[in-house]
Design an enzyme around this catalytic site. Structure first.
Site, PDB file in Angstrom:
ATOM      1  N   TRP A 297       0.841  -1.211   0.000  1.00 54.92           N
ATOM      2  CA  TRP A 297       0.000   0.000   0.000  1.00 54.92           C
ATOM      3  C   TRP A 297       0.868   1.250   0.000  1.00 54.92           C
ATOM      4  O   TRP A 297       0.390   2.338  -0.306  1.00 54.92           O
ATOM      5  CB  TRP A 297      -0.968  -0.001   1.187  1.00 54.92           C
ATOM      6  N   ASP A 298       2.152   1.076   0.321  1.00 54.59           N
ATOM      7  CA  ASP A 298       3.085   2.204   0.321  1.00 54.59           C
ATOM      8  C   ASP A 298       3.014   2.953  -1.008  1.00 54.59           C
ATOM      9  O   ASP A 298       3.073   4.181  -1.057  1.00 54.59           O
ATOM     10  CB  ASP A 298       4.519   1.703   0.530  1.00 54.59           C
ATOM     11  N   GLU A 427      -0.020  -2.307  12.986  1.00 51.54           N
ATOM     12  CA  GLU A 427       0.252  -3.748  12.975  1.00 51.54           C
ATOM     13  C   GLU A 427       0.547  -4.320  14.367  1.00 51.54           C
ATOM     14  O   GLU A 427       0.866  -5.501  14.482  1.00 51.54           O
ATOM     15  CB  GLU A 427       1.414  -4.038  12.021  1.00 51.54           C
ATOM     16  N   LYS A 495       1.271   1.377  16.469  1.00 45.19           N
ATOM     17  CA  LYS A 495       2.545   1.323  15.736  1.00 45.19           C
ATOM     18  C   LYS A 495       2.769   2.545  14.854  1.00 45.19           C
ATOM     19  O   LYS A 495       3.874   3.066  14.751  1.00 45.19           O
ATOM     20  CB  LYS A 495       2.597   0.055  14.874  1.00 45.19           C
ATOM     21  N   GLN A 496       1.701   2.988  14.161  1.00 49.33           N
ATOM     22  CA  GLN A 496       1.905   3.996  13.118  1.00 49.33           C
ATOM     23  C   GLN A 496       0.592   4.711  12.832  1.00 49.33           C
ATOM     24  O   GLN A 496      -0.443   4.394  13.406  1.00 49.33           O
ATOM     25  CB  GLN A 496       2.420   3.336  11.848  1.00 49.33           C
TER      26      GLN A 496
END
Length: 671
Positions: A297-298, A427, A495-496
């Protein structure tokens, strides 16, 4: 971010980083390597089955290096982002030698290096430069055979050893290269001499020979490097982003533009088959490195929006990669018991899941919606119906909508549709129900599919609209924020960037109060060692709310992921994870292109609402593409200037007008 002197687009060093992973990359849309490395990679050429699929190592003759003599008085290494060229210069009493290396931007099957020796005094002694090279024409991933020489070049060819899927294709590689001597000598009577070394790599002998021959002709005319610079400079000019502000910020901006733009196809190359962009780009991705060169998906969420705004033809090529891998995505859905198409968490050449760890492929399903958001952004920006009517886009849109419908279950208790057992972008959590991000991206997929069906005069399945209306997006009415998933407790580590992505890029409807609460809730609990793109999305959120100091503090966190001296990004601030991390660069560029400008791509318009921190006084973006028009925006504290600098003729560009909040309209004509 301190100010300083110097050209922000030229990175100069007197020594190389100790970690070879942090050496600059030299890439075009088809070939990539790191400087002084003995392997290169070719787009779409993977070896290994399923989870072992990785970019095939191709031996690289380009890894040669001049040996600095004992009497060397100066040595420098330069990455010039304006010319897309890396150079190494040594100076000794009486002479200077420069080695240049580049991946040709328009002749994408060609990489080239040259060494030039200049005499600096009146002596007539021969000058000899020793060359170091690790090149051996063998590979652990290719079955290579030596062929006959061609126009002075050596030739090898072969195929990858193991196909990605059983019985699948094993791509061919054909390589021609100029033989590398052990040393080069400037004769006693010569003042200056240049040696050219070419490497041509292609999927066929014919293309390799054609590219090598074209390179030889240009080199003989003394214009090989110049032709590369001309193509690269045209790209940089058409995708120009400049700001008046701290030197470190300007350097980071030019580094990101250079590394990301070098990964995309050249203009006017409609026949070129593009193979997607992995987090570490083409230069990385050997087995065990940078996620094996897989596409995530980056590409669609973090890199694509920047490319779309500045270079819609390249954005279209990225979407065509997803269209070509649709059959693999259908197989993924089928194997998991669902309808339609499920794009893989990690994709290589076929669209089948190649993630080595099953949990991500099974649960991190938001990628399927992320792919469709890119298609939606593209259509809103270009109105290119041909992609959908003739080139396979509609089949992909329809298949993604079918997948989401089959992936949802009806909750009698809540009278809403649920998506259960997923891993969100965060994640650290898996097997959760109703990830706010996943469900929002599913809703957006279904709404776009319904809208696109209407645009193409096709019937709209009732269940698409029904499920879009009735899918659950978790919301805490008391605290006025979006819990990350059912059962999320405030304060749990994340995480992000996850829920903050609802505001941008998903533009999920919410009040300014809720947007603020989401940022306030997740900023302190997001792992400071998490991946580099995270802070850029917090920065965009705070810019949206005109909280400039808070935006700046988030943006400054990105700088701990930028390494010196060549501005190569690392995924995590401790240096771990992917290097040449284009995902982080994509997030950073979105702060500039969408955060500072306030650009938002909607169905009916390109919104803008600028805001930038105090240490920036001016932002100029040339080459913004919208509905066939090329726009230039110049934004200062006092004013915003907009100019239409070009319009397409085929198809004809749509006429534009600028609409202010007051309702005043200004027609925008070319010039």
């Amino acid at each position: 971010m301190a100010d300083g002197e110097g050209d922000p687009g030229v990175f100069v060093a007197t020594a190389l980083p100790r970690d070879p992973r942090l050496l600059p990359t030299v890439t075009n849309a088809f070939l990539g390597t790191r400087v002084f490395r003995d392997i290169l990679h070719v787009a779409g050429v993977y070896s290994g089955a399923a989870g072992d699929t990785h970019r095939a190592d191709v031996p690289s003759p380009l890894g040669l290096r001049m040996a600095a003599p004992a009497a060397c008085t100066a040595e420098s290494f330069v990455l010039n982002t304006w010319t897309g060229t890396f150079s190494h210069t040594i100076q000794s009493p009486g002479y200077m030698a420069t080695h240049q290396l580049y991946a040709h931007h328009s002749l994408v099957h060609l990489m080239a290096s040259s060494i030039t020796i200049w005499r600096l005094d009146g002596s007539t002694q021969p000058v000899t430069i020793e060359l170091q090279s690790l090149f051996v024409p063998q590979s652990q991933d290719l079955d290579l055979t030596r062929g006959p020489d061609f126009q002075g070049a050596h030739y090898i060819y072969g195929r990858t050893l193991i196909p990605e899927v059983q019985g699948g294709p094993r791509p061919s590689v054909h390589m021609l290269w100029t033989p590398i001597p052990q040393s080069l000598t400037l004769g006693g009577e010569e003042r200056e001499r240049r040696w050219e070394f070419l490497t041509a790599v292609a999927g066929s002998e014919e293309e390799a020979k054609r590219s090598y021959g074209a390179g030889l002709s240009l080199a003989a005319a003394g214009s090989l490097h110049r032709s590369h610079i001309r193509a690269w400079a045209a790209l940089r000019r058409d995708c120009s982003v400049e700001l008046d502000g701290p030197l470190a910020l300007r350097q980071a901006l030019h580094g990101c533009l250079c590394y990301l733009l070098s990964a995309i196809p050249p203009r006017d190359s409609p026949a070129f088959l593009f193979h997607g962009i992995s987090p570490g780009g083409l230069s990385n991705g050997t087995r065990g490195e940078d996620y094996w060169g897989h596409v995530f998906w980056d590409q669609d969420t973090w890199m694509f929006p920047n490319i779309l705004l500045l270079h819609p033809e390249a954005a279209r090529a990225i979407l065509q990669y997803r269209i070509r891998t649709l059959e693999g995505a259908r197989r993924n859905a089928q194997e998991q018991g669902y309808e339609g198409a499920k794009f893989p968490w990690e994709s290589a050449a076929t669209g089948r899941e190649v993630c080595p760890e099953e949990i991500y492929g099974a649960q991190e399903i938001h990628v399927t919606g992320d792919v469709l958001v890119a298609f939606e952004q593209y259509y809103c920006t270009t109105q290119d119906q041909k992609l959908f009517q003739e080139d396979g886009g509609w089949e992909l849109v329809e298949a993604v909508a079918q997948y989401w419908c089959s992936r949802m279950v009806w909750s009698e208790e809540e009278q809403l549709y649920h998506i259960r057992g997923v891993m969100p972008p965060d994640e650290y959590h898996s097997q959760v129900d109703n990830s706010a991000y996943t469900n929002t991206v599913a809703r957006r997929s279904l709404n776009f599919a319904a809208d696109m069906a209407r645009e193409l005069l096709l019937p709209v399945p009732e269940e698409w609209e029904d499920r879009a209306r009735k899918i659950k997006v978790p919301f805490d009415e008391e605290r006025k924020y979006h819990p990350e998933y059912d059962g999320y407790s405030p304060g749990e580590p994340v995480k992000q960037a996850d829920v903050v992505l609802l505001g941008f890029p998903l533009m999920h409807p919410m009040s300014a109060e809720v947007r603020r609460n989401d940022l306030e809730m997740y900023e302190p609990v997001t792992d400071p060692a998490g991946p580099a793109m995270t802070w850029s999305m917090f920065a965009v959120g705070w810019l949206e709310l005109k909280e400039l100091q808070r935006a700046q503090s988030q943006l400054e966190k990105c700088f701990s992921n930028i390494t010196e001296p060549f501005k190569v990004w690392v995924e995590n601030s401790d240096g771990s994870g992917a290097v040449n991390f284009l995902t982080g660069m994509g997030g950073f560029l979105q702060v500039v292109l969408f955060g500072f400008t306030g650009f938002r791509i909607t169905r009916s318009s390109l919104l803008f609402d600028p805001a930038f921190p105090d240490d920036i006084t001016k932002l100029k973006i040339s080459g913004v593409s919208y509905l066939g028009n090329k726009l230039e925006f110049t934004i200062t504290r006092e004013e915003i200037r907009m100019a239409v600098t070009g319009t397409s003729q085929d198809p004809p560009a749509s006429p534009l007008e600028a609409v202010l909040e007051s309702g005043q309209c200004f027609p925008l004509w070319e010039g």
